[in-house]
Write a protein that holds these residues in place. Sequence first.
Motif, short mmCIF file in Angstrom:
data_model
loop_
_atom_site.label_atom_id
_atom_site.label_comp_id
_atom_site.label_asym_id
_atom_site.label_seq_id
_atom_site.Cartn_x
_atom_site.Cartn_y
_atom_site.Cartn_z
N MET A 1 0.83 -1.21 0.00
CA MET A 1 0.00 0.00 0.00
C MET A 1 0.86 1.26 0.00
SD MET A 1 -3.16 -0.76 -0.24
CE MET A 1 -3.92 0.76 0.32
N GLY A 2 1.93 1.24 0.81
CA GLY A 2 2.81 2.41 0.82
C GLY A 2 3.46 2.65 -0.53
N LEU A 3 3.97 1.56 -1.17
CA LEU A 3 4.58 1.71 -2.50
C LEU A 3 3.55 2.15 -3.54
CD1 LEU A 3 6.90 -1.46 -2.55
CD2 LEU A 3 7.57 0.93 -2.19
N TYR A 4 2.30 1.67 -3.40
CA TYR A 4 1.24 2.05 -4.35
C TYR A 4 0.98 3.55 -4.30
CZ TYR A 4 -3.49 2.81 -6.05
OH TYR A 4 -4.60 3.31 -6.70
N TRP A 5 0.84 4.12 -3.09
CA TRP A 5 0.56 5.55 -2.99
C TRP A 5 1.77 6.37 -3.41
CZ3 TRP A 5 -3.93 7.68 -2.87
CH2 TRP A 5 -5.03 6.95 -2.41
N ILE A 6 2.96 5.88 -3.09
CA ILE A 6 4.16 6.62 -3.54
C ILE A 6 4.22 6.66 -5.07
CG2 ILE A 6 6.67 6.54 -3.60
CD1 ILE A 6 6.57 5.43 -0.74
N ALA A 7 3.99 5.50 -5.75
CA ALA A 7 4.02 5.45 -7.21
C ALA A 7 2.89 6.27 -7.82
CB ALA A 7 3.92 4.00 -7.68
N ARG A 8 1.71 6.29 -7.19
CA ARG A 8 0.58 7.07 -7.70
C ARG A 8 0.88 8.56 -7.67
NH1 ARG A 8 -4.91 6.31 -8.44
NH2 ARG A 8 -6.20 8.18 -8.07
N VAL A 9 1.47 9.00 -6.52
CA VAL A 9 1.75 10.43 -6.38
C VAL A 9 2.91 10.86 -7.28
CG1 VAL A 9 2.53 12.20 -4.75
CG2 VAL A 9 0.79 10.54 -4.05
N LEU A 10 3.93 10.01 -7.41
CA LEU A 10 5.13 10.42 -8.15
C LEU A 10 5.03 10.18 -9.66
CD1 LEU A 10 7.96 9.18 -5.74
CD2 LEU A 10 7.06 11.50 -6.01
N ALA B 1 1.69 11.76 -14.97
CA ALA B 1 1.46 11.23 -16.32
C ALA B 1 0.02 11.49 -16.78
CB ALA B 1 1.75 9.73 -16.35
N LEU B 2 -0.95 11.37 -15.85
CA LEU B 2 -2.33 11.64 -16.20
C LEU B 2 -2.53 13.11 -16.55
CD1 LEU B 2 -5.18 10.45 -16.38
CD2 LEU B 2 -5.49 11.02 -13.96
N ALA B 3 -1.88 14.00 -15.81
CA ALA B 3 -1.99 15.42 -16.12
C ALA B 3 -1.37 15.74 -17.48
CB ALA B 3 -1.30 16.24 -15.02
N VAL B 4 -0.18 15.16 -17.76
CA VAL B 4 0.45 15.40 -19.08
C VAL B 4 -0.44 14.88 -20.20
CG1 VAL B 4 2.42 14.76 -20.52
CG2 VAL B 4 2.79 15.44 -18.15
N TRP B 5 -1.03 13.67 -20.01
CA TRP B 5 -1.92 13.12 -21.03
C TRP B 5 -3.16 13.99 -21.25
CZ3 TRP B 5 -2.46 9.68 -24.79
CH2 TRP B 5 -3.74 9.32 -25.19
N ARG B 6 -3.77 14.45 -20.15
CA ARG B 6 -5.03 15.18 -20.27
C ARG B 6 -4.85 16.59 -20.78
NH1 ARG B 6 -8.70 14.72 -15.09
NH2 ARG B 6 -8.70 12.58 -15.88
N TRP B 7 -3.78 17.30 -20.31
CA TRP B 7 -3.66 18.71 -20.63
C TRP B 7 -2.63 19.01 -21.72
CZ3 TRP B 7 -7.61 20.98 -18.65
CH2 TRP B 7 -8.17 20.51 -17.45
N VAL B 8 -1.85 18.01 -22.15
CA VAL B 8 -0.83 18.27 -23.19
C VAL B 8 -1.05 17.37 -24.41
CG1 VAL B 8 1.63 18.28 -23.75
CG2 VAL B 8 0.85 19.02 -21.49
#
Length: 364
Positions: A204-213, A218-225
């Motif tokens: 769970m800790g690794l999941y949240w770290i990978a999601r935040v980092l 990547a989702l923001a770059v895909w959606r807005w760029v």
Amino acid sequence: MDLEKSAPAARGDTPRGEGCLVVAIRLPVRIVVLVLVVPVRMVWDALVVAGRFLNDTVFRPLGRASLWVGRAVFVWPFVGLWRYVLVPLGGALAWLGKVLVVLPAVGLYRHVLTPVGHALLWVYAHVLTPAGHAVVWLLRGVGAVCAAIGAGVYAGLARLTRYLVVVPAVWLYTWVLAPVGRAVAWCAKGLVRLVTTTVTGIGMGLYWIARVLFVLPALAVWRWVLVPVGRVLAVVAREVGGALGHAWRVAGRVSLAVGRFLGTLFRWVFVEPARWVYRSVLTPVGHVVRDAVLRPAAEAARGVGRAARQALASVRTTARQARADVRRMLLGEPKGPRSDGRPKAREVRGAQNASGGTDALTKS
């Protein structure tokens, strides 16, 4: 037509469903693509016409000639070899095989193997079968005796095995191995539960770290760029494709007009003058040559031919008369002339015999 369609957009009236970016891209792209595609389409049409001309005048006759040569060189010799060599040879070999193999084999089977087989069958039915039944009866008796002895031995061994092996093993499993196994299983379950809880927390800790980092950036770059840039590139690609199709069709019409112009020019520069020269000059000259030269020459040639045939006929008649005169001087007058004016063969043969006899008497 496309310029007229793009006029409302130039006045500011944007067509429904299209933005200003589409209208701003369409006109320059179509102009550039038209300028680039027209020479390519004209060269393509010229190559197509040249290819059709070469196909009709060179490749097709060459292909037919090659096909005929291939048939003459490869097909017909093999057909002749098959028809006139291999088929008769195969028939001869089949006849030889029948005479040398089939007929001797049939005779061997009929006169040797069949009697031997009947004899072996009689031996099997009247000798081997009774002997086999007797041997089977003896073996059954011996087997019954051995089975009775074996059953007693088996019962004794089974009782000894039960009291010496099975009963101690059951006691050992019930009072020693089963309790120890239950204790070991309970310890293993606790250890597995502890390890699972630890691994789950770390995951769970690794999941949240990978999601935040990684995931959220990547989702923001895909959606807005990437999505806006992809839409712009899709619009540009669609307009370039439409411009290519429109330019290809316009270039086809331009190429067709240029081809018709060149065909008309070739017709009026070469074909019509050649046709006029043929109709107005060569045809009258040909008629004059035919009427003034060829026909008189043909009539003269036919007259010479008739004269030659008449001369040959007279020569043949003279030669026939000369042969008749020589025969008459040598053999004498025939008694009864035939319907065609020549003496009969029997009379001529008699005259020859008579003249031969006279010559023989004179010689003697």
